[in-house]
Design an enzyme around this catalytic site. Structure first.
Site, PDB file in Angstrom:
ATOM      1  N   GLU A 177     -26.810 -15.555  -9.770  1.00 50.96           N
ATOM      2  CA  GLU A 177     -25.914 -14.524  -9.335  1.00 50.96           C
ATOM      3  C   GLU A 177     -26.414 -13.876  -7.640  1.00 50.96           C
ATOM      4  O   GLU A 177     -27.468 -14.173  -7.519  1.00 50.96           O
ATOM      5  CB  GLU A 177     -25.844 -13.213 -10.154  1.00 50.96           C
ATOM      6  CG  GLU A 177     -25.492 -13.456 -11.433  1.00 50.96           C
ATOM      7  CD  GLU A 177     -25.652 -12.279 -12.294  1.00 50.96           C
ATOM      8  OE1 GLU A 177     -24.951 -11.297 -12.330  1.00 50.96           O
ATOM      9  OE2 GLU A 177     -26.726 -12.263 -13.165  1.00 50.96           O
ATOM     10  N   LYS A 229     -35.517 -14.461  -2.604  1.00 49.46           N
ATOM     11  CA  LYS A 229     -35.066 -13.756  -1.190  1.00 49.46           C
ATOM     12  C   LYS A 229     -35.087 -14.836  -0.175  1.00 49.46           C
ATOM     13  O   LYS A 229     -36.037 -15.756   0.109  1.00 49.46           O
ATOM     14  CB  LYS A 229     -36.617 -12.709  -0.751  1.00 49.46           C
ATOM     15  CG  LYS A 229     -36.791 -11.877  -1.890  1.00 49.46           C
ATOM     16  CD  LYS A 229     -35.478 -10.984  -2.341  1.00 49.46           C
ATOM     17  CE  LYS A 229     -35.299  -9.959  -1.408  1.00 49.46           C
ATOM     18  NZ  LYS A 229     -36.069  -8.902  -1.177  1.00 49.46           N
ATOM     19  N   LYS A 237     -27.304 -11.736  -4.711  1.00 51.78           N
ATOM     20  CA  LYS A 237     -28.198 -10.547  -5.042  1.00 51.78           C
ATOM     21  C   LYS A 237     -27.468  -9.646  -3.947  1.00 51.78           C
ATOM     22  O   LYS A 237     -27.555  -9.836  -2.782  1.00 51.78           O
ATOM     23  CB  LYS A 237     -29.401 -10.839  -4.773  1.00 51.78           C
ATOM     24  CG  LYS A 237     -30.552  -9.629  -4.666  1.00 51.78           C
ATOM     25  CD  LYS A 237     -31.900  -9.884  -4.526  1.00 51.78           C
ATOM     26  CE  LYS A 237     -32.858  -8.549  -4.751  1.00 51.78           C
ATOM     27  NZ  LYS A 237     -32.375  -7.652  -3.836  1.00 51.78           N
ATOM     28  N   CYS A 256     -58.837  16.262   8.666  1.00 51.84           N
ATOM     29  CA  CYS A 256     -58.257  15.777   9.772  1.00 51.84           C
ATOM     30  C   CYS A 256     -56.806  15.987   9.776  1.00 51.84           C
ATOM     31  O   CYS A 256     -56.073  15.906   8.332  1.00 51.84           O
ATOM     32  CB  CYS A 256     -58.208  14.182   9.722  1.00 51.84           C
ATOM     33  SG  CYS A 256     -57.253  13.430  10.681  1.00 51.84           S
ATOM     34  N   ASP A 275     -26.611  -6.679  -1.511  1.00 54.82           N
ATOM     35  CA  ASP A 275     -27.637  -5.707  -0.788  1.00 54.82           C
ATOM     36  C   ASP A 275     -26.915  -4.452  -0.719  1.00 54.82           C
ATOM     37  O   ASP A 275     -26.231  -4.041   0.096  1.00 54.82           O
ATOM     38  CB  ASP A 275     -27.760  -6.254   0.638  1.00 54.82           C
ATOM     39  CG  ASP A 275     -28.870  -5.892   1.400  1.00 54.82           C
ATOM     40  OD1 ASP A 275     -29.662  -5.098   0.789  1.00 54.82           O
ATOM     41  OD2 ASP A 275     -29.300  -5.935   2.892  1.00 54.82           O
ATOM     42  N   CYS A 326     -60.908   9.177  16.258  1.00 53.64           N
ATOM     43  CA  CYS A 326     -59.685   9.533  15.640  1.00 53.64           C
ATOM     44  C   CYS A 326     -58.570   9.990  16.640  1.00 53.64           C
ATOM     45  O   CYS A 326     -58.929  11.202  17.288  1.00 53.64           O
ATOM     46  CB  CYS A 326     -59.805  10.305  14.537  1.00 53.64           C
ATOM     47  SG  CYS A 326     -58.139  10.778  13.619  1.00 53.64           S
ATOM     48  N   CYS A 353     -57.912  13.852  15.300  1.00 54.13           N
ATOM     49  CA  CYS A 353     -58.801  15.107  15.250  1.00 54.13           C
ATOM     50  C   CYS A 353     -60.039  14.632  16.278  1.00 54.13           C
ATOM     51  O   CYS A 353     -60.986  15.644  15.981  1.00 54.13           O
ATOM     52  CB  CYS A 353     -59.494  15.229  13.750  1.00 54.13           C
ATOM     53  SG  CYS A 353     -60.214  13.870  13.122  1.00 54.13           S
ATOM     54  N   CYS A 368     -60.909   7.275   9.657  1.00 53.67           N
ATOM     55  CA  CYS A 368     -61.502   8.626  10.110  1.00 53.67           C
ATOM     56  C   CYS A 368     -61.846   9.019   8.625  1.00 53.67           C
ATOM     57  O   CYS A 368     -61.042   9.272   7.755  1.00 53.67           O
ATOM     58  CB  CYS A 368     -60.220   9.374  10.566  1.00 53.67           C
ATOM     59  SG  CYS A 368     -60.652  11.060  10.700  1.00 53.67           S
ATOM     60  N   ASP A 415       0.646  -1.297  -0.069  1.00 48.07           N
ATOM     61  CA  ASP A 415      -0.121   0.080   0.220  1.00 48.07           C
ATOM     62  C   ASP A 415       0.800   1.458   0.026  1.00 48.07           C
ATOM     63  O   ASP A 415       0.557   2.084  -0.647  1.00 48.07           O
ATOM     64  CB  ASP A 415      -0.699   0.077   1.392  1.00 48.07           C
ATOM     65  CG  ASP A 415      -2.070  -1.095   1.091  1.00 48.07           C
ATOM     66  OD1 ASP A 415      -2.119  -1.642   0.233  1.00 48.07           O
ATOM     67  OD2 ASP A 415      -2.493  -1.170   2.232  1.00 48.07           O
ATOM     68  N   TYR A 423       1.858   2.227  -3.531  1.00 49.65           N
ATOM     69  CA  TYR A 423       0.665   2.859  -4.213  1.00 49.65           C
ATOM     70  C   TYR A 423       0.425   4.370  -3.687  1.00 49.65           C
ATOM     71  O   TYR A 423       0.298   5.193  -4.717  1.00 49.65           O
ATOM     72  CB  TYR A 423      -0.563   2.055  -3.975  1.00 49.65           C
ATOM     73  CG  TYR A 423      -1.844   2.778  -4.647  1.00 49.65           C
ATOM     74  CD1 TYR A 423      -2.188   2.187  -5.801  1.00 49.65           C
ATOM     75  CD2 TYR A 423      -2.745   3.359  -3.912  1.00 49.65           C
ATOM     76  CE1 TYR A 423      -3.262   2.613  -6.624  1.00 49.65           C
ATOM     77  CE2 TYR A 423      -3.802   4.174  -4.767  1.00 49.65           C
ATOM     78  CZ  TYR A 423      -4.013   3.468  -5.951  1.00 49.65           C
ATOM     79  OH  TYR A 423      -5.159   3.921  -6.742  1.00 49.65           O
ATOM     80  N   TYR A 451     -23.205  -6.203 -13.355  1.00 47.96           N
ATOM     81  CA  TYR A 451     -24.132  -7.552 -13.228  1.00 47.96           C
ATOM     82  C   TYR A 451     -24.742  -7.518 -14.610  1.00 47.96           C
ATOM     83  O   TYR A 451     -25.506  -8.139 -15.297  1.00 47.96           O
ATOM     84  CB  TYR A 451     -25.067  -7.707 -12.190  1.00 47.96           C
ATOM     85  CG  TYR A 451     -26.120  -6.945 -12.062  1.00 47.96           C
ATOM     86  CD1 TYR A 451     -27.114  -6.391 -12.814  1.00 47.96           C
ATOM     87  CD2 TYR A 451     -26.081  -6.084 -10.670  1.00 47.96           C
ATOM     88  CE1 TYR A 451     -27.871  -5.253 -12.458  1.00 47.96           C
ATOM     89  CE2 TYR A 451     -26.999  -5.052 -10.562  1.00 47.96           C
ATOM     90  CZ  TYR A 451     -27.872  -4.705 -11.259  1.00 47.96           C
ATOM     91  OH  TYR A 451     -28.987  -3.624 -11.073  1.00 47.96           O
ATOM     92  N   ARG A 482     -30.807   4.409  -9.705  1.00 46.63           N
ATOM     93  CA  ARG A 482     -32.004   3.811 -10.237  1.00 46.63           C
ATOM     94  C   ARG A 482     -33.061   4.637 -10.303  1.00 46.63           C
ATOM     95  O   ARG A 482     -33.861   4.811 -11.006  1.00 46.63           O
ATOM     96  CB  ARG A 482     -32.389   2.368  -9.563  1.00 46.63           C
ATOM     97  CG  ARG A 482     -33.513   1.876 -10.076  1.00 46.63           C
ATOM     98  CD  ARG A 482     -33.720   0.463  -9.432  1.00 46.63           C
ATOM     99  NE  ARG A 482     -35.258  -0.048 -10.030  1.00 46.63           N
ATOM    100  CZ  ARG A 482     -36.267   0.247  -9.763  1.00 46.63           C
ATOM    101  NH1 ARG A 482     -36.647   1.389  -8.866  1.00 46.63           N
ATOM    102  NH2 ARG A 482     -37.673  -0.291 -10.293  1.00 46.63           N
TER     103      ARG A 482
END
Length: 668
Positions: A113, A310, A115, A427, A117, A404, A407, A422, A34, A37, A222, A136
């Site tokens: 592949e 999932k 997924k 409200c 997160d 409610c 209100c 309600c 490192d 670099y 991907y 996106r």
């Protein structure tokens, strides 16, 4: 050092830094320490400061972050970034496989592949140079986060070939980076990020790229937006091509010949998932053949050739401390469980929806109960069941109120509904929630007007309806807590930009009951202006495909209200656009084309038109392009290597054209 010698030295250093960076961040196989670099990077920074005319857009020095931005510009995606349908069990995967083979034939292979997160991003390259990166967003319009993406060292600033293309991937925060970030925030007394996904999204939406640079994000690519120049004919080939160009792809992918192989791959990663250095929340399964992907096509929201499995939700036990009530924009009273904080699927959960009173009774939920909590699809916390055998006798029954909580109007349960509601149109909670909905991403998409700011403006009586948003002044906003000069300038600019939105955004934002985002677009296309829609009768409305009696009644009732008429008038005065800006579908009555009113199916490879071009031109002439052949199909366009769809059309006696015949009719 003269200019010529400096240029030679700078090019030499850049070449070494690019090579070392690729080895370290993409191949995960560093060849130098490192310190070497860092030494080269410092040398480059000094030279570029001394000779600024030699700094180029693809210099590795850009990685450290540049000028602070004023605002994220909007970017319209050339090809929509669709979301994926979900599968939650083996049967869902087998159903997906059955649908695919029915439409594309039996000879189908899949690519599996991990997924990741994180945050979906799109990267655009011109002649090999990285020129733009975007989020996106809503799938059609995202935000330009190019400066922040350039700080991610695994994203190449220049490709190994001078090609122009768009690629898509997932930017994420490795577990190690996430832990270091939260530790530093804890030491500074700052709020911790809930999970790596939120941390990655928050980092890439910083206006100061130096902050993004400090957070050590990464990316996996991907997909390719267009593959024509590379001769790629399958998704797996496309991933290999990305590797060749210098992108970082996930090497845990696998091509599977059968759905049984897919299920075996999925089950294997359920066990191995915790040992990865990054978070995944499932497996993405895609049809490998690009031709078959085209044949399968897409729905309005997702491709038919891909699905996201999932992982089973993690379940934990905690205590239900209390039940809180909230009033939604349509007046529905929703009970929410307040929980003793507990970690579920990487996130600390303190609240979970209980949906309605019937669910509380059905599960026999009491305040003080030990409950099992999970996150549905790893996203939404919910109470699964109660551990009744652990009750002490101190638990308390819960009863829904008769009035409610905001209100104090009497609550009603409308016929056929399980929810208490309600129905007071004044409200405060409904008005506030309606304002939050109006500025949301799928509606008017006003950056900077989040839930907290809207609530503050409403509490200060600066806004009472959506038209008031367009009357806000700089002085009013500057007086608010945590609103500085720059934030106010950006917010006023975002409000001004929103005035130009197409009609469907405004229609959805108005919150007309039963009118969702898709129906709003259908209405905008059919009537083209707010003025025409406002005077439409129920008969006019139900004549439109997808608009039923209940929605039609709701639309007519909305525009008959004097308050609605006054609101529209105020919005017009404020300069808010009232017209549809997209392409208007051609109706059968308007078109005397041979395609008008006909259902058309495209199959095989077309030589002179892309599948999307053919679809758009047919629909512009009043046709409807479907993804599969049935008895309702009027016409099949068969290109080269047409498969099972052509066979089925011939069996059903459906008219079949080749591309030459299609072009003749399109050009009449």
């Amino acid at each position: 050092m003269d200019l010529q010698l400096a240029e030679q030295k700078i090019n030499e250093i850049r070449s070494l830094l690019n090579q070392y960076g690729y080895e370290y961040y993409v191949l995960d196989h560093p060849t130098v320490p490192d310190a070497e670099y860092d030494k080269l990077m410092q040398e480059l920074l000094v030279l570029e400061e001394k000779f600024p005319e030699l700094k180029t857009p693809d210099s590795p020095s850009i990685r450290v972050g540049g000028t602070v931005l004023d605002l994220f510009e909007k970017v319209e995606h050339r090809t929509p970034m669709l979301s994926l349908g979900n599968a939650f069990n083996e049967q869902d995967l087998r159903d997906f496989d059955r649908r695919v083979r029915q439409a594309a034939g039996e000879a189908v292979s899949y690519v599996c592949e991990l997924k990741i997160d994180g945050l979906a991003v799109s990267l655009r390259y011109e002649e090999g140079l990285f020129v733009q990166g975007a989020t996106r967003g809503d799938g059609t319009i995202g935000e330009d986060i190019t400066a922040n993406l350039k700080t991610i060292k695994s994203i190449p600033l220049r490709l190994r070939e001078n090609v122009s293309l768009e690629v898509r991937g997932e930017a994420y925060m490795p577990k190690r980076s996430f832990e270091a970030l939260n530790k530093a925030r804890e030491e500074r007394g700052e709020e911790l990020f809930a999970n790596p996904r939120n941390a990655a999204a928050g980092s890439l939406r910083q206006l100061d790229p130096k902050i993004a640079a400090s957070r050590k994000l990464d990316v996996f690519l991907y997909g390719i937006g267009n593959t024509g120049a590379s001769g790629v004919i399958s998704h797996s080939e496309g991933l290999n091509y990305l590797d060749h160009l210098g992108f970082k792809t996930n090497k845990e992918r696998k091509t599977c010949a059968t759905i049984d192989d897919v299920i075996s791959y999925v089950n294997g990663w359920v066990e191995k998932r915790p040992h990865l250095p990054y978070e995944i929340d499932g497996i993405v399964i895609k049809v490998d053949s690009l031709q078959q992907q085209e044949e399968l096509g897409t729905t309005a929201k997702s491709p038919r050739w891909a699905i996201a499995y999932k992982f089973p939700a993690e379940e934990v036990i905690t205590t239900l401390l209390d039940i809180e009530l909230s009033v939604g924009r349509t007046g529905v009273i929703t009970p929410t469980a307040l929980l003793e904080p507990v970690k579920v699927a990487g996130t600390t959960v303190q609240r979970a929806s209980l949906h309605n009173e019937d669910l509380i009774r059905e599960k026999d939920i009491k305040i003080g109960d030990k409950v099992v909590v999970k996150k549905a699809g790893d996203i939404i916390p919910e109470v699964v069941n109660v551990l009744a055998d652990q009750r002490t006798g101190k638990e308390v029954d819960f009863h829904m109120p008769t009035h409610c909580p905001e209100c104090e109007s009497e609550l009603v349960r409308l016929e056929g509904e399980v929810a208490l509601r309600c129905i007071n149109p004044k409200c405060p909670a409904q008005i506030r929630e309606g304002l939050i909905h109006f500025v949301s991403r799928d509606a008017m998409n006003i950056d900077g007007l989040g839930e907290k700011v809207i609530s503050q403006l409403f509490a200060e009586k600066l806004i009472g309806d959506v038209a008031d948003i367009y009357k806000l002044t700089r002085e009013q906003l500057l007086a608010l807590e945590r609103m500085g000069e720059k934030s106010v300038t950006n917010l006023l600019k975002a409000i001004e930009i929103s005035k130009g939105n197409s009609l469907e955004k405004l229609l959805f934002g108005l919150g007309i009951r039963h009118v969702g985002a898709k129906a709003a677009k259908t209405l905008a296309q059919a009537f083209t202006t707010m003025e025409k829609l406002a005077v439409a009768t129920k008969e006019d409305l139900i004549a439109i495909n997808e608009i039923g009696d209940k929605m039609a009644d709701s639309i007519v009732a909305f525009f008959e209200q004097e308050e609605a008429k006054a609101l529209i008038k105020e919005l017009v005065t404020a300069g808010v656009n009232m017209e549809y800006k997209g392409a208007k579908p051609v109706t059968n009555a308007e078109s005397n084309s041979i395609f008008a009113g006909k259902t058309v199916v495209l199959t095989g490879k077309l030589e002179q038109l892309s599948r999307n071009e053919a679809k758009e031109r047919i629909e512009a002439l009043g046709g409807n392009v479907a993804g599969s052949v049935s008895k309702k199909t009027h016409l099949v366009i068969a290109g080269e290597d047409a498969g099972s769809k052509l066979t089925k059309a011939q069996e059903l006696g459906i008219e079949v054209w080749d591309e030459e015949k299609l072009l003749v009719e399109l050009n009449k």
